[in-house]
Design an enzyme around this catalytic site. Structure first.
Site, PDB file in Angstrom:
ATOM      1  N   ASN A   1      52.016 -53.745 -34.328  1.00 16.20           N
ATOM      2  CA  ASN A   1      52.953 -55.011 -34.202  1.00 16.20           C
ATOM      3  C   ASN A   1      52.693 -55.994 -35.266  1.00 16.20           C
ATOM      4  OD1 ASN A   1      53.829 -57.472 -33.422  1.00 16.20           O
ATOM      5  ND2 ASN A   1      54.232 -57.084 -31.401  1.00 16.20           N
TER       6      ASN A   1
ATOM      7  N   ASP B   1      54.370 -59.112 -35.924  1.00 19.68           N
ATOM      8  CA  ASP B   1      54.876 -60.182 -35.683  1.00 19.68           C
ATOM      9  C   ASP B   1      54.256 -61.270 -36.322  1.00 19.68           C
ATOM     10  OD1 ASP B   1      56.925 -59.042 -34.209  1.00 19.68           O
ATOM     11  OD2 ASP B   1      56.051 -59.774 -32.090  1.00 19.68           O
ATOM     12  N   HIS B   2      52.643 -61.030 -36.318  1.00 21.79           N
ATOM     13  CA  HIS B   2      51.953 -62.327 -36.784  1.00 21.79           C
ATOM     14  C   HIS B   2      51.707 -62.478 -38.493  1.00 21.79           C
ATOM     15  CE1 HIS B   2      51.890 -63.666 -32.784  1.00 21.79           C
ATOM     16  NE2 HIS B   2      51.589 -62.611 -32.134  1.00 21.79           N
TER      17      HIS B   2
ATOM     18  N   ARG C   1      54.299 -71.705 -43.925  1.00 21.67           N
ATOM     19  CA  ARG C   1      54.535 -72.362 -45.013  1.00 21.67           C
ATOM     20  C   ARG C   1      56.049 -72.201 -45.575  1.00 21.67           C
ATOM     21  NH1 ARG C   1      50.260 -73.946 -48.614  1.00 21.67           N
ATOM     22  NH2 ARG C   1      48.731 -74.900 -47.125  1.00 21.67           N
TER      23      ARG C   1
ATOM     24  N   HIS D   1      59.112 -58.039 -32.755  1.00 22.76           N
ATOM     25  CA  HIS D   1      59.740 -58.689 -31.661  1.00 22.76           C
ATOM     26  C   HIS D   1      60.487 -59.617 -32.231  1.00 22.76           C
ATOM     27  CE1 HIS D   1      58.987 -61.189 -27.578  1.00 22.76           C
ATOM     28  NE2 HIS D   1      60.608 -60.930 -28.016  1.00 22.76           N
TER      29      HIS D   1
ATOM     30  N   ARG E   1      62.426 -62.750 -31.222  1.00 23.92           N
ATOM     31  CA  ARG E   1      62.372 -63.620 -30.332  1.00 23.92           C
ATOM     32  C   ARG E   1      63.603 -64.621 -30.526  1.00 23.92           C
ATOM     33  NH1 ARG E   1      57.079 -64.255 -27.404  1.00 23.92           N
ATOM     34  NH2 ARG E   1      58.441 -65.579 -26.060  1.00 23.92           N
TER      35      ARG E   1
ATOM     36  N   ARG F   1      60.599 -67.529 -33.845  1.00 19.12           N
ATOM     37  CA  ARG F   1      59.291 -68.294 -34.383  1.00 19.12           C
ATOM     38  C   ARG F   1      58.397 -67.249 -35.140  1.00 19.12           C
ATOM     39  NH1 ARG F   1      55.908 -68.013 -28.765  1.00 19.12           N
ATOM     40  NH2 ARG F   1      57.945 -68.816 -27.717  1.00 19.12           N
ATOM     41  N   HIS F   2      58.788 -66.052 -35.059  1.00 19.13           N
ATOM     42  CA  HIS F   2      58.100 -65.184 -36.121  1.00 19.13           C
ATOM     43  C   HIS F   2      58.885 -64.265 -36.962  1.00 19.13           C
ATOM     44  CE1 HIS F   2      57.401 -62.773 -32.548  1.00 19.13           C
ATOM     45  NE2 HIS F   2      56.464 -63.328 -32.049  1.00 19.13           N
TER      46      HIS F   2
ATOM     47  N   GLU G   1      61.199 -55.055 -30.176  1.00 16.29           N
ATOM     48  CA  GLU G   1      61.119 -55.768 -28.936  1.00 16.29           C
ATOM     49  C   GLU G   1      62.304 -56.938 -28.642  1.00 16.29           C
ATOM     50  OE1 GLU G   1      57.263 -57.195 -28.808  1.00 16.29           O
ATOM     51  OE2 GLU G   1      56.142 -55.354 -28.779  1.00 16.29           O
TER      52      GLU G   1
ATOM     53  N   THR H   1      52.941 -65.939 -26.066  1.00 19.02           N
ATOM     54  CA  THR H   1      53.083 -64.676 -26.107  1.00 19.02           C
ATOM     55  C   THR H   1      53.886 -64.107 -24.882  1.00 19.02           C
ATOM     56  OG1 THR H   1      52.251 -62.545 -26.540  1.00 19.02           O
ATOM     57  CG2 THR H   1      50.895 -64.091 -25.281  1.00 19.02           C
ATOM     58  N   THR H   2      54.114 -62.720 -24.896  1.00 20.06           N
ATOM     59  CA  THR H   2      54.841 -62.254 -23.813  1.00 20.06           C
ATOM     60  C   THR H   2      54.047 -62.233 -22.399  1.00 20.06           C
ATOM     61  OG1 THR H   2      55.987 -60.842 -25.524  1.00 20.06           O
ATOM     62  CG2 THR H   2      56.312 -60.205 -23.066  1.00 20.06           C
TER      63      THR H   2
ATOM     64  N   GLU I   1      56.598 -49.460 -20.801  1.00 21.23           N
ATOM     65  CA  GLU I   1      55.213 -49.820 -21.542  1.00 21.23           C
ATOM     66  C   GLU I   1      54.577 -50.630 -20.659  1.00 21.23           C
ATOM     67  OE1 GLU I   1      55.447 -51.085 -25.505  1.00 21.23           O
ATOM     68  OE2 GLU I   1      53.811 -52.391 -25.234  1.00 21.23           O
TER      69      GLU I   1
ATOM     70  N   HIS J   1      49.385 -54.800 -25.164  1.00 26.05           N
ATOM     71  CA  HIS J   1      49.151 -56.430 -25.197  1.00 26.05           C
ATOM     72  C   HIS J   1      47.541 -56.629 -24.986  1.00 26.05           C
ATOM     73  CE1 HIS J   1      49.652 -60.441 -24.545  1.00 26.05           C
ATOM     74  NE2 HIS J   1      51.111 -60.407 -25.143  1.00 26.05           N
ATOM     75  N   GLY J   2      46.895 -57.454 -25.810  1.00 22.56           N
ATOM     76  CA  GLY J   2      45.708 -58.155 -25.694  1.00 22.56           C
ATOM     77  C   GLY J   2      44.703 -57.000 -26.209  1.00 22.56           C
TER      78      GLY J   2
ATOM     79  N   GLY K   1      48.951 -55.664 -32.106  1.00 23.02           N
ATOM     80  CA  GLY K   1      49.515 -56.516 -32.931  1.00 23.02           C
ATOM     81  C   GLY K   1      48.456 -57.794 -33.093  1.00 23.02           C
ATOM     82  N   HIS K   2      48.465 -58.593 -32.480  1.00 27.78           N
ATOM     83  CA  HIS K   2      47.683 -59.854 -32.688  1.00 27.78           C
ATOM     84  C   HIS K   2      46.194 -59.754 -33.297  1.00 27.78           C
ATOM     85  CE1 HIS K   2      45.036 -63.652 -31.601  1.00 27.78           C
ATOM     86  NE2 HIS K   2      46.386 -64.074 -32.354  1.00 27.78           N
TER      87      HIS K   2
HETATM   88  N1  PXP Z   1      53.805 -54.601 -26.575  1.00 30.08           N
HETATM   89  C1  PXP Z   1      54.624 -55.591 -26.122  1.00 30.08           C
HETATM   90  C2  PXP Z   1      55.755 -55.221 -25.066  1.00 30.08           C
HETATM   91  C3  PXP Z   1      54.476 -56.882 -26.618  1.00 30.08           C
HETATM   92  O1  PXP Z   1      55.394 -57.949 -26.469  1.00 30.08           O
HETATM   93  C4  PXP Z   1      53.362 -57.122 -27.522  1.00 30.08           C
HETATM   94  C5  PXP Z   1      53.237 -58.705 -27.913  1.00 30.08           C
HETATM   95  O2  PXP Z   1      54.207 -59.025 -28.737  1.00 30.08           O
HETATM   96  C6  PXP Z   1      52.523 -56.039 -27.449  1.00 30.08           C
HETATM   97  C7  PXP Z   1      52.595 -55.079 -27.257  1.00 30.08           C
HETATM   98  C8  PXP Z   1      51.233 -56.486 -28.569  1.00 30.08           C
HETATM   99  O3  PXP Z   1      50.336 -57.360 -28.035  1.00 30.08           O
HETATM  100  P1  PXP Z   1      49.369 -57.945 -29.026  1.00 30.08           P
HETATM  101  O4  PXP Z   1      49.863 -58.856 -30.060  1.00 30.08           O
HETATM  102  O5  PXP Z   1      48.702 -58.799 -28.079  1.00 30.08           O
HETATM  103  O6  PXP Z   1      48.435 -56.918 -29.301  1.00 30.08           O
END
Ligand code: PXP
Length: 252
Positions: free
Chosen positions: A11, A13-14, A22, A47, A49, A53-54, A74, A104-105, A155, A194-195, A216-217
């Site tokens: 992912n 996004d970040h 910037r 994602h 959104r 935001r990203h 997403e 976040t989600t 998921e 996630h996480g 992702g993060h």
């Molecule tokens: N899966 C879904 C559906 C998510 O919304 C996210 C966060 O955007 C992730 C996975 C990845 O989560 P993380 O960025 O915490 O790894």
């Protein structure tokens, strides 16, 4: 029996979050997607959104045009996002709950009880040839509701597991395991995410019926210290080792 291959969706996004700080073009999420592909990612997740935001609309256009890996978009269940998905036809669309104020989600989609609202989204996306995934809590009721809607994929939200203290961790893990087993029984493809971090990925990767992790993060954060390719390669290797060792234990 050979263990099922576990795909890694990165992912990005970040990368866009940092770029947007910037307002310029650097760092470019498409470049990150290409680097992720080179490091062994099996897919790219982004994602879009509602508040942009990203990721931006233009990022999604570029990702669909410039990357070869499957794109998992997403999206919230809104008419605007549905039209965007139908325009770009990503490989997969993962429907997530979205709240403006969240960082976040924060939780899974409440599919049970919202089937009537969600059904047209699942129908239209699937009708366009997009694999539909529903991002849900690891809860059997939600898995069954996703199945009754005709989604191809669920998921499972691993956030509560990743954040659990040591007393609660095994309960959270069992919930993921049980939900993944139910998804398998119903013929749903099961993903999770996630996480996840280097510390938490191995146990989730050891659940044999989960076939994709979306991360992702942590990967983007870790890339500050060692580079994106190196953080993805390490994650990939932890996933592969855990899967192989879980398969060895099951067969012995
Ligand atoms: N899966 C879904 C559906 C998510 O919304 C996210 C966060 O955007 C992730 C996975 C990845 O989560 P993380 O960025 O915490 O790894």
């Amino acid at each position: 029996m050979e263990p099922r291959y576990l795909r890694l969706g990165v992912n990005i996004d970040h990368v866009a979050t940092i770029r947007n700080a910037r307002g310029g073009v650097h760092p470019d999420p498409v470049r990150a997607a290409l680097a992720a592909a080179a490091a062994g990612a099996d897919g790219i997740t982004a994602h879009l959104r509602e508040d942009r935001r990203h990721m931006t609309d233009n990022d999604i256009v570029r990702l669909t045009e410039e990357i070869e890996l499957p794109l998992n978009l997403e999206m919230a269940a809104t008419d605007e996002m549905l039209q965007i998905a139908l325009r770009h036809v990503p490989h997969a669309a993962c429907i997530v709950p979205e709240k403006r104020q969240e960082q976040t989600t924060e939780g899974g989609l409440a599919v049970a009880g919202a089937q009537e609202f969600l059904a047209p989204f699942v129908r239209e996306l699937s009708g366009a040839g997009i694999r539909v995934s529903l991002f849900i809590e690891p809860d059997i009721r939600q898995v069954e509701a996703a199945h009754s809607l005709g989604a191809s994929v669920v998921e499972l939200h691993t956030g509560a597991y990743c954040e659990a203290d040591k007393d609660d961790r095994s309960r959270q893990f069992t919930q993921i395991e049980t939900a993944a087993a139910r998804a398998e029984e119903l013929g749903l493809e099961c993903h999770a995410g996630h996480g996840l971090t280097f510390d938490t990925v191995a146990s989730i990767a050891g659940i044999p019926t989960i076939v994709e992790l979306n991360i992702g993060h942590f990967l983007i954060g870790e890339s500050i210290f060692g580079g994106l390719e190196s953080s993805i390669k390490r994650m990939r290797s932890l996933m592969d080792k855990s899967r192989a060792s879980a398969a060895g234990q099951n067969s012995s």
